[in-house]
Scaffold this motif. Structure first.
Motif, PDB file in Angstrom:
ATOM      1  N   LEU A   1      24.316  49.154  49.555  1.00 24.93           N
ATOM      2  CA  LEU A   1      25.106  47.913  49.579  1.00 24.93           C
ATOM      3  C   LEU A   1      26.585  48.217  49.759  1.00 24.93           C
ATOM      4  CD1 LEU A   1      24.863  44.720  49.087  1.00 24.93           C
ATOM      5  CD2 LEU A   1      25.821  45.259  46.846  1.00 24.93           C
ATOM      6  N   GLN A   2      27.061  49.233  49.025  1.00 25.07           N
ATOM      7  CA  GLN A   2      28.480  49.609  49.138  1.00 25.07           C
ATOM      8  C   GLN A   2      28.825  49.960  50.591  1.00 25.07           C
ATOM      9  OE1 GLN A   2      28.255  52.620  46.061  1.00 25.07           O
ATOM     10  NE2 GLN A   2      29.350  51.344  44.558  1.00 25.07           N
TER      11      GLN A   2
ATOM     12  N   MET B   1      27.252  48.953  53.228  1.00 28.77           N
ATOM     13  CA  MET B   1      27.080  47.771  54.082  1.00 28.77           C
ATOM     14  C   MET B   1      28.270  46.816  53.989  1.00 28.77           C
ATOM     15  SD  MET B   1      23.625  45.572  54.051  1.00 28.77           S
ATOM     16  CE  MET B   1      24.096  44.260  52.963  1.00 28.77           C
ATOM     17  N   ILE B   2      28.818  46.637  52.784  1.00 28.88           N
ATOM     18  CA  ILE B   2      29.872  45.625  52.643  1.00 28.88           C
ATOM     19  C   ILE B   2      31.261  46.256  52.571  1.00 28.88           C
ATOM     20  CG2 ILE B   2      28.301  43.960  51.585  1.00 28.88           C
ATOM     21  CD1 ILE B   2      29.428  44.596  48.881  1.00 28.88           C
TER      22      ILE B   2
ATOM     23  N   VAL C   1      31.248  42.045  43.085  1.00 30.25           N
ATOM     24  CA  VAL C   1      30.812  41.449  44.358  1.00 30.25           C
ATOM     25  C   VAL C   1      30.369  40.017  44.091  1.00 30.25           C
ATOM     26  CG1 VAL C   1      29.257  41.630  46.348  1.00 30.25           C
ATOM     27  CG2 VAL C   1      29.958  43.706  45.121  1.00 30.25           C
TER      28      VAL C   1
ATOM     29  N   LEU D   1      28.827  36.538  45.821  1.00 27.13           N
ATOM     30  CA  LEU D   1      28.150  35.943  46.982  1.00 27.13           C
ATOM     31  C   LEU D   1      27.971  34.454  46.716  1.00 27.13           C
ATOM     32  CD1 LEU D   1      26.329  35.916  49.571  1.00 27.13           C
ATOM     33  CD2 LEU D   1      24.419  36.560  48.094  1.00 27.13           C
TER      34      LEU D   1
ATOM     35  N   ALA E   1      34.459  42.614  46.600  1.00 24.18           N
ATOM     36  CA  ALA E   1      34.032  42.042  47.885  1.00 24.18           C
ATOM     37  C   ALA E   1      33.585  40.606  47.642  1.00 24.18           C
ATOM     38  CB  ALA E   1      32.878  42.841  48.477  1.00 24.18           C
TER      39      ALA E   1
ATOM     40  N   LEU F   1      31.581  37.499  49.555  1.00 22.97           N
ATOM     41  CA  LEU F   1      30.712  37.225  50.701  1.00 22.97           C
ATOM     42  C   LEU F   1      30.438  35.731  50.724  1.00 22.97           C
ATOM     43  CD1 LEU F   1      28.315  40.128  49.695  1.00 22.97           C
ATOM     44  CD2 LEU F   1      30.072  40.263  51.469  1.00 22.97           C
TER      45      LEU F   1
ATOM     46  N   LEU G   1      20.439  38.995  51.419  1.00 15.97           N
ATOM     47  CA  LEU G   1      21.614  39.634  50.833  1.00 15.97           C
ATOM     48  C   LEU G   1      21.624  39.441  49.311  1.00 15.97           C
ATOM     49  CD1 LEU G   1      24.187  41.171  51.502  1.00 15.97           C
ATOM     50  CD2 LEU G   1      25.323  38.994  51.967  1.00 15.97           C
TER      51      LEU G   1
END
Ligand code: ADP
Length: 477
Positions: free
Chosen positions: A276-277, A279-280, A321, A323, A346, A348, A355
């Motif tokens: 995940l790290q 990817m984002i 993170v 989302l 992050a 999203l 996700l």
């Protein structure tokens, strides 16, 4: 076994905006698989439902629905999926739109839907003993069923999934749309408006909500959203049954969306974190604790508290993170934090099931400091993915997450009582201390591993309620 017809406005896998869809998509299966009830489900046939489902639906009837002086056409479709029969009501004018809610005429759309549910009963090839309606969009169906008595001895249950959303219409809509004798006006009216949630509560034989704590809370002004006095009047018929989750579907061992499947392995979980790290675009540091939130961005979810503590909390060696999508205030402030702390945070801004599952699998902690929370599914999903929830003690969060006590070794998460940012920060800092203390962290994870939230227990409670309610008319006759 009793015949139960569920009526609701969303249901996985067809259409979802939130937890309601998960419940309608899994409780019927649990009841049917455990042989507790015969359940069928009736839904609006939204244009937004993916084509693969539309293609499988079979038209079984078509009939007019009276809306004031007009007739609106309805077509009834049927589809079998996962051992359940689903019915869908089609009307292009009301349901062939982008998204499913948020239109100026939402009230009228669900007047139509509720009337169409009643009109569809003769065509179902199924005689319900109980109409089980969910949330305001189906509240009027309960009212119409009780007033019009379309099926002899059919009883009604109204389940409140979130009392904040009540479905209000101008009082003149009663004469314009309802076609119900005037003497019933009071059963629909609340503070000068027509209120679909109130109508459901007022007319239902039994009322349930989705956790025992929320069933108590909504009788008080802080949580009752103006309906607390009515709920106190009806408290003898009100109960709380906690939601479960579909543990076949939310299963980190089998989840096709995640990189490394796992059951209890922290090593595998860290592989998901690394992936995940990458990817984002966060620094790839699998040992740094990761805190996530996955949610609609609304005040209910406690995001004002999160906003308040982020600056302080991001001084620590952590990653956060978030989302979700929703109110502009939260989208912009969380984006600001992501821009200013690119090594640690992050944001999203999307709704993305795959996700979401990758986040549940990757993270160490799940943030859910809700102002109110009828049940909450996300904390259950997070426990299922061995991600430790940090919650405020309200509604279903209080019933499912128990604070970790380092002295007794009990508890499966972290929690705080007051709607206060300092209390949240204190718990987040405490969680960090536990994460870094090997022995305590292992004890906490053991408790997390033991938490179970399948539907079976709740399904048994619903079946009891169905049995008692269906028996009540025989005794009364
Ligand atoms: P609510 O129904 O109030 O939104 P719940 O916790 O009961 O809250 O259910 C939320 C459900 O929606 C969970 O399955 C959660 O994973 C999912 N969800 C919320 N936001 C997103 C998102 N941005 N992307 C994917 N799934 C989401």
């Amino acid at each position: 076994m009793k015949n139960i017809l569920f009526t609701a406005s969303e249901c996985t896998p067809f259409i979802k905006t939130g937890g309601l869809a998960d419940v309608i998509g899994s409780l019927p299966q649990a009841l049917v698989k455990e042989n507790l009830a015969n359940v069928r489900v009736i839904l609006p046939k939204y244009g937004e439902i993916p084509d693969q489902w539309h293609e499988q639906m079979e038209e079984i009837a078509s009939f007019p629905v009276r809306i004031g002086w007009r007739n609106q056409g309805a077509k009834l479709f049927k589809l079998e999926h996962d051992a359940i029969t689903f019915y869908f009501i089609e009307n292009h004018h009301y349901f062939e739109r982008h998204g499913i809610y948020g239109y100026y005429d939402d009230g009228e759309r669900f007047v139509f839907y509720s009337k169409a549910v009643i009109e569809s009963l003769p065509y179902l090839d199924f005689v319900p003993d109980i109409l089980h309606a969910h949330d305001w969009q189906a509240g009027l169906a309960v009212a119409f069923a009780n007033i019009l008595q379309p099926v002899k001895n059919m009883k009604t249950i109204f389940t409140i999934h979130n009392i904040k959303y009540q479905g209000m219409l101008h009082y003149e809509a009663f004469d314009d749309l309802f076609n119900i004798p005037r003497e019933h006006f009071a059963g629909f009216e609340w503070n000068g408006m027509l209120n679909a949630m109130k109508s459901g509560i007022f007319h239902a034989d039994k009322i349930t909500t989705v956790s025992p704590t929320y069933a108590e809370e909504i009788k008080e002004p802080f949580y009752g959203e103006g309906l607390e006095s009515l709920l106190r009047d009806r408290q003898g018929d009100l109960s709380g049954i906690i939601n479960g989750i579909n543990t076949d579907d939310y299963n980190p061992m089998k989840d096709p969306y995640i990189h490394a499947n796992y059951q209890h392995s922290r090593v595998k979980k860290k592989e998901n974190k690394k992936k995940l790290q990458e990817m984002i675009g966060l620094p790839v540091k699998p040992d740094v604790p990761m805190y996530i939130a996955i949610s609609r961005f609304v005040e209910q979810k406690g995001f004002h508290l999160v906003e308040h503590i982020l600056h302080d909390f991001l001084q620590q060696d952590v990653q956060v993170v978030i989302l979700g999508t929703g109110e502009y205030e939260f989208e912009s402030s969380f984006s600001w934090f992501a821009q200013n702390f690119p090594e640690k945070m992050a944001t999203l801004l999307k709704f993305d099931e795959g996700l979401a599952r990758q986040l549940y699998a990757a993270a160490d902690f799940f943030l859910m400091p809700s102002k109110f929370e009828p049940c909450g599914l996300s904390q259950l999903i997070s426990l299922q993915y061995k991600t430790v929830p940090i919650v405020r003690e309200t509604g279903g969060l209080k019933d499912t997450v128990h604070p970790f006590n380092e002295f007794t070794g009990e508890g499966n998460g972290f929690s705080f009582q007051n709607y206060n940012a300092h209390e949240l920060l204190e718990q987040m800092e405490y969680s960090l201390k536990i994460y870094h203390s090997d022995k305590l962290w292992q004890t906490l994870l053991k408790n997390v591993n033991k938490s179970k939230f399948s539907w079976t227990d709740s399904a048994v409670q619903y079946a009891e309620l169905y049995k008692d309610l269906a028996a009540s008319h025989t005794e009364g006759e």
